[in-house]
Design a protein around this motif. Structure first.
Motif: not given
Length: 394
Positions: A50-62
């Protein structure tokens, strides 16, 4: 002395000698440090937990018409929308809205950001719900759709704090059970929790960050990512033991990589009762053997790596915690430790078998020329201490 350029030439020509951090121990015992340093080019290290300080950037498109998203939920998990029109940041520990599990125990959640990230890497559909205030340029005010990772322009894992160099061993001295991010702790020190790959762990094999720095290429859940900074709470100024191994958390790494290239086995959402949601991530880091001293650092054994035992019942919530003693990872991995004459059951949240598998996968990628090493563009800080929150009465 060897250089990373020379090692990469051997990798490209298929002549590099690559061993895991487990294998190198016996190899040096057999060959001797001087001879082994001449022969071995790379040692692979790894961890999974477990590595709590994680996440992701997402670009959805328009969308059509376009939308300036101000609020968004993925499978009812809130994503931060204060970046750009269709960019979102999803945090691993973000909770699902209206999660009914919390009725049983405070912090008892079953689904959150880490699970959404797991679903994305696995190619599963997630539901997007988005809101906006509407403008002339971006008139759409509400959007509902389903999507997979292949529908996204980018899905980039960005983890501010991974790969703690060392960590606490948690016990509970009170007469009531408690729930922590290191697991369920029985009263009267009947068990302890820990989370580390020990002798396979990356920063324990490069304790002074000689080869791991900003720009270092890493194996991040199957993708080729890199270190983009020291991790948050990076605090290398501490007491150190054999071969410079710290007895405290010490260093951390900030990592990033393309989630579209990751393997589902190594991105897993986690629900920790009494704490909340996290994400287990697999990380592998190659250590180039530049000289004998670098090789010596990679021969560290579980029996020589000590971790502090901390009482999480009363001390930890108030401050860093009272140190009750120190134990080796060899003891922890045996399934029990001894402290003050008491035998204590030990359980780890990290998976050593998966760390071993990652080290072997990285070893194979290097041997076959699919993974080259990089020279850091900047070193990690070696003199820095973590500060507590400044608190003032209002």
């Amino acid at each position: 002395m060897k250089s990373i350029e020379q090692i990469n030439e051997k990798i490209s020509s298929g002549k590099a000698v690559v061993l895991t951090a487990e294998e190198i121990i016996d190899y040096v015992d057999e060959k001797g440090l001087e001879q082994a340093a001449k022969e071995v080019d790379v040692v692979t290290t790894a961890t999974f937990g477990p590595m709590c300080s994680s996440g992701c950037f997402i670009n959805l498109g328009h969308s059509k018409p376009k939308m300036r998203i101000t609020e968004a939920w993925l499978d009812d998990v809130s994503a931060y929308a204060g970046v750009a029109a269709v960019d979102l940041f999803l945090g691993a520990t973000q909770l699902q809205a209206n999660d009914p599990a919390n009725r049983d125990y405070p912090g008892d959640f079953r689904f959150g950001g880490g699970h959404v990230m797991e679903k994305l890497v696995a190619g599963e559909e997630v539901q997007l719900f988005a809101l906006s205030y509407g403008t002339d340029e971006y008139p759409l005010k509400e959007l509902r759709t389903t999507l997979t990772i292949n529908d996204l322009n980018q899905c980039i894992m960005v983890n501010p704090r991974n790969c703690y160099q060392n960590y606490n061993v948690a016990v509970n001295t009170s007469d009531k059970p408690i729930h922590t991010y290191l697991g369920y702790l029985k009263p009267h020190m009947k068990n302890c929790g820990y989370s580390s790959a020990g002798q396979l762990s990356p920063l324990l094999n490069d304790p002074f960050y000689r080869t791991i720095g900003v720009g270092t290429r890493v194996w991040l859940a199957g993708a080729q990512g890199h270190v983009y900074s020291e991790g948050t709470q990076h605090s290398p100024t501490c007491e150190r033991g054999l071969l410079g191994v710290p007895s405290e958390g010490a260093g951390t790494l900030a990592l990033t990589g393309d989630m579209k290239k990751m393997l589902p086995e190594f991105v897993r959402g986690v629900s920790l009762k009494g704490y909340g949601i996290s994400l287990s991530v697999g990380v592998g880091i190659p250590i180039p053997i530049l000289d004998e001293q670098m090789l010596l650092q990679t021969t560290i054994r579980d029996r020589d790596i000590m971790a502090q035992v901390i009482d999480y019942a009363s001390d930890y919530p108030q401050r860093n915690g009272r140190v009750l003693g120190s134990v080796s990872y060899e003891e922890l991995k045996s399934g029990s430790i001894s402290l003050d004459g008491q035998k204590i059951e030990a359980g780890g949240l990290s998976s050593y078998s998966k760390a071993r598998k990652i080290a072997a996968l990285l070893q194979d990628e290097i041997k076959t020329g699919r993974f080259l090493l990089t020279q850091p563009i900047a070193p990690l800080p070696v003199e820095q201490s973590m500060k507590p929150l400044k608190e003032s009465s209002l």
